[in-house]
Scaffold this motif. Structure first.
Motif, mmCIF file in Angstrom:
data_model
loop_
_atom_site.group_PDB
_atom_site.id
_atom_site.type_symbol
_atom_site.label_atom_id
_atom_site.label_comp_id
_atom_site.label_asym_id
_atom_site.label_seq_id
_atom_site.Cartn_x
_atom_site.Cartn_y
_atom_site.Cartn_z
ATOM 1 N N HIS A 49 0.868 -1.264 0.030
ATOM 2 C CA HIS A 49 0.012 -0.224 0.006
ATOM 3 C C HIS A 49 0.797 1.288 -0.081
ATOM 4 C CE1 HIS A 49 -3.074 3.012 1.270
ATOM 5 N NE2 HIS A 49 -2.128 3.343 2.195
ATOM 6 N N HIS A 55 -4.965 6.133 -5.969
ATOM 7 C CA HIS A 55 -6.231 5.930 -6.780
ATOM 8 C C HIS A 55 -5.918 4.797 -7.577
ATOM 9 C CE1 HIS A 55 -6.978 10.036 -5.389
ATOM 10 N NE2 HIS A 55 -6.189 10.514 -5.927
ATOM 11 N N LEU A 57 -7.207 1.561 -6.331
ATOM 12 C CA LEU A 57 -7.891 0.618 -5.179
ATOM 13 C C LEU A 57 -8.008 -0.908 -5.873
ATOM 14 C CD1 LEU A 57 -8.691 -0.245 -2.485
ATOM 15 C CD2 LEU A 57 -10.855 0.481 -2.860
ATOM 16 N N GLN A 60 -4.722 -2.691 -6.581
ATOM 17 C CA GLN A 60 -4.284 -3.158 -5.468
ATOM 18 C C GLN A 60 -4.932 -4.175 -4.769
ATOM 19 O OE1 GLN A 60 -3.677 0.071 -2.158
ATOM 20 N NE2 GLN A 60 -3.640 1.726 -3.937
ATOM 21 N N CYS A 61 -6.351 -4.271 -5.052
ATOM 22 C CA CYS A 61 -7.082 -5.273 -4.637
ATOM 23 C C CYS A 61 -6.669 -6.565 -5.330
ATOM 24 C CB CYS A 61 -8.556 -5.023 -4.669
ATOM 25 S SG CYS A 61 -9.359 -3.887 -3.466
ATOM 26 N N ILE A 114 -10.308 -4.927 0.276
ATOM 27 C CA ILE A 114 -11.013 -3.459 0.266
ATOM 28 C C ILE A 114 -11.024 -2.776 1.600
ATOM 29 C CG2 ILE A 114 -12.953 -1.758 -0.136
ATOM 30 C CD1 ILE A 114 -13.768 -3.895 -2.394
ATOM 31 N N PHE A 117 -7.153 -2.677 2.674
ATOM 32 C CA PHE A 117 -6.362 -1.373 2.374
ATOM 33 C C PHE A 117 -6.946 0.056 2.926
ATOM 34 C CE2 PHE A 117 -5.023 -3.628 -1.212
ATOM 35 C CZ PHE A 117 -3.841 -3.909 -1.013
ATOM 36 N N ALA A 118 -8.126 0.020 3.544
ATOM 37 C CA ALA A 118 -8.938 1.272 4.206
ATOM 38 C C ALA A 118 -8.086 1.119 5.611
ATOM 39 C CB ALA A 118 -10.117 1.049 4.576
ATOM 40 N N ARG A 121 -4.812 2.566 5.398
ATOM 41 C CA ARG A 121 -4.532 3.938 5.240
ATOM 42 C C ARG A 121 -4.613 4.664 6.509
ATOM 43 N NH1 ARG A 121 -7.636 2.901 0.616
ATOM 44 N NH2 ARG A 121 -9.799 3.355 1.551
#
Length: 134
Positions: A49, A55, A57, A60-61, A114, A117-118, A121
């Motif tokens: 990450h 931008h 996502l 990344q997923c 999802i 990665f939140a 952050r």
């Protein structure tokens, strides 16, 4: 000043907890190696990450799902096939490889990336770790 080491420890502990919790909710029990696997996966996803362009996502997923699947395969070969601990068996799942990984779970890992990665952050901001840090 930022606290990358603290962030990595938090990610490891969060991964240990949530990965084990998911297993307990899904099948009623877990194995200690899954706790370590979850922590390791979380640290790797966090590092990914930090390096990923903003931008992205979905990309990344996708990468996260492939990373998790690769780690799951490695742990499965060691735990299940080599040591014979029989921690899990996906032999009855479609598109499985030696009963250690399967396509439906790779899809599940994609979806679970999802919120993962939140969390990455939140941890990154909490510990003031800059993006693209080494």
């Amino acid at each position: 000043m930022y606290y990358k080491g603290c962030a990595l420890w938090w990610m490891f502990l969060l991964g240990c907890f949530f990965y084990s919790l998911l297993e307990i909710l899904a099948r009623g029990y877990t194995h200690w190696t899954m706790m370590l696997t979850g922590g390791t996966v979380s640290v790797i996803l966090y590092q990914f990450h930090l390096k990923a362009p903003p931008h992205t996502l979905l990309l990344q997923c996708l990468c996260g799902a492939l990373i998790i699947t690769a780690i799951e395969f490695s742990v499965g070969v060691l735990d299940n096939l080599y040591l014979g601990w029989n921690v899990w068996d996906y032999s009855n799942m479609p598109c499985n490889l030696y009963g250690q990984i399967c396509l439906p779970f790779t899809g599940l890992w994609f979806l679970l990336c999802i919120p993962a990665f939140a969390i990455c952050r939140v941890v990154r901001k909490r510990f003031h770790v800059p993006l693209y840090s080494s």
